[in-house]
Design an enzyme around this catalytic site. Structure first.
Site: not given
Length: 538
Positions: A174, A245, A312, A378, A403, A405, A453
């Site tokens: 990343d 990323h 992204e 996602w 998710y 996180d 994450w």
């Protein structure tokens, strides 16, 4: 003795009264194809009980056998007066049956050494017939944002196995770090694996950890991880993120970036969170470079799928780049979104020519996707719906439910609260297959995956806290044939979790207790980004 199993089996029938006892004379009879399962059972159950579990047959025995009449990952566990028989449709099915055996023996069966050497080990007289709902029961672990040393990865593979999860999505690269040795490109780890400091909390936080952070896995480490996973019937799916990323890779090899619009030689490994604007240049050099990366990857990871990210990817640098504009025009593409589709399509074809399949986040659908490629949905359900209707296989992992996180409670003591509240019950009521799919389309849902994450998870204890106990609820969703979400008996699941918390204690998991975080699990003063209300169901 308890028959409260997690995940819940398809069928459990109790037998005559009276326990089955395991003792020093209990032998382990491994039929053809189950020798590896027997080794794992001796390593785990033998260590926890202190019993020798010697090879061979006898009146007191645990018998392992492959039974082609059972589903591939299914098993049948039956306890008699003095023996236990576990049959599975494959060695994997036998292995999942041994995980049920450990649960039936009680929490101490999950320890690494006996705590009561003179203990008599008993389990109930039962017959369990079981098989998973989905073939893909995954956990994604992000080791790029916060590096998890190899032993921590192996530990998570053990935790996955204990919950009958079978796909480990290994997020290796990343903006904030490159975590896998690539021999032909040594700077990827010499430079790309290390950042000088780290944002402490959400990216809006004013706090910094000024210690350098990083680490990477050598290729021998990766071989060990893959072999360790395979022994537990877990497939490892590596992720190398492109074309976004990718700032860590650009910091290591500046020519990979858009050099005509930014001084890429001045870039370092990113030290904060979010979406970096620095993305890969759509050049022949970049394609050849990453083909070299993927060639080494294919030699390390024998599984069907390679994950390429694809999410992204800001297009601002491409819009300003003469090189990117020329590439778009040469390919007769309408815009930069189509350029990303071309970039991903190149690697879909490249992997297909080598007998592998590309999988990426649902943004890879934009502009069209190569046949045979699969999608990790996602951003809600709609990416998965669109992919299935277009004939692509899908792994459902919508951020609104899985998710991990995201915060588990709305209380003020929740450490570094991120996103919407997603409770244990929310995860338990997650349904991976969207109702609007036809039967044929629903057949393209390979399964489901929970994603961890680690931007705000600075230690293994923080990873545990965010992951558990919700991963236990997720494992039941992925394995068990549950009714529709509104009809699921969460109260019964909570009762079964009472015993499962004791198993997690024995495994040393720093989970979030039902009553809330313990004092040392809180992070007072560290800024998060909580979002109020229910998450949008996109």
């Amino acid at each position: 003795m308890s028959t409260d199993l997690v995940p819940a089996p398809r069928e459990l029938r109790t037998g005559p009264a009276g326990p089955v006892r395991l003792g020093p004379g209990t032998r382990l009879a491994a039929g053809p194809g189950t020798e590896g399962v027997a080794r794992r059972l001796r390593e785990t159950l033998g260590a926890a009980t202190g019993l020798p579990l010697a090879d061979g047959d006898g009146p007191e025995r645990i018998e392992l056998a492959v039974d082609p009449g059972l589903p591939a990952e299914g098993y049948r566990l039956a306890t008699g007066e003095r023996h236990v028989r576990i049959g599975g449709g494959s060695p994997a099915g036998v292995f999942w049956g041994t995980q049920t055996l450990r649960q039936l023996l009680g929490p101490d069966a999950f320890r690494r050494a006996p705590v009561r050497p003179d203990r008599v080990w008993e389990l109930p007289r039962v017959t369990v017939e079981d098989a998973p709902r989905f073939r893909w029961r995954g956990l994604m672990l992000d080791v790029a944002r916060h590096f998890l040393p190899k032993d921590g990865v192996l530990r998570y593979l053990d935790l996955m196995a204990a919950h009958k999860l079978n796909v480990f999505h290994f997020h290796l690269t990343d903006d904030q770090g490159w975590r896998i040795e690539i021999e032909r490109y040594p700077e990827l780890t010499a430079t790309g694996a290390w950042r000088p400091r780290t944002k402490w909390g959400h990216r809006a936080s004013p706090l910094w950890d000024d210690k350098p952070h990083g680490g990477f896995y050598t290729q021998d480490d990766i071989r060990e991880i893959v072999a360790y996973a395979a022994e537990r019937h877990i497939t490892v799916v590596p992720e190398i993120d492109v074309p976004g990323h990718s700032q860590a890779a650009i910091a290591a090899y500046p020519e990979l970036g858009n050099t005509d619009v930014v001084d890429t030689s001045a870039l370092g490994v990113w030290d904060t969170w979010g979406i970096s604007p620095n993305v890969l240049a759509p050049t022949e050099h970049t394609l050849r470079f990453y083909e070299g990366v993927f060639e080494e990857l294919l030699a390390l990871f024998p599984g069907e799928f390679i994950h390429v990210g694809g999410d992204e990817c800001p297009k601002d640098q491409w819009r300003r780049s003469a090189v990117a504009k020329a590439r778009t025009e040469d390919l007769k593409l309408p815009n930069e979104d189509a350029l990303q589709s071309w970039f991903i399509g190149h690697f879909a074809s490249w992997l297909a020519a080598r007998g592998r399949r590309l999988i990426g986040w649902d943004e890879i659908l934009e502009g069209g996707l190569a046949p045979g490629a699969a999608v990790s949905s996602w951003r809600g359900y709609q990416g998965g719906v669109a992919a299935a209707r277009a004939g692509h296989d899908v792994v459902m992992c919508p951020e609104q439910y899985v998710y991990l996180d995201h915060r588990q409670d709305g209380g003020a003591d929740e450490p570094v609260p991120i996103g919407y509240v997603r409770t244990l019950e929310d995860v338990y009521r997650f349904e991976p297959v969207p109702a609007e799919l036809t039967e044929e389309e629903a057949g393209r849902v390979l399964g489901t995956q929970a994603n961890v994450w680690t931007e705000v998870m600075e230690s293994p204890a923080r990873v545990d806290y965010q992951t558990f106990p919700r991963l236990a609820a997720f494992a039941e969703v992925a394995w068990s044939p549950l009714p529709a979400p509104a009809r699921r008996d969460f109260a019964a699941f909570e009762r079964r979790m009472t015993g499962h918390y004791r198993r997690l204690d024995a495994l040393g998991v720093s989970y979030r207790p039902p009553a809330g975080p313990r004092p040392w699990q809180r992070r007072p003063g560290v800024l998060g980004r909580p979002l109020d209300g229910p998450p949008p169901n996109r």
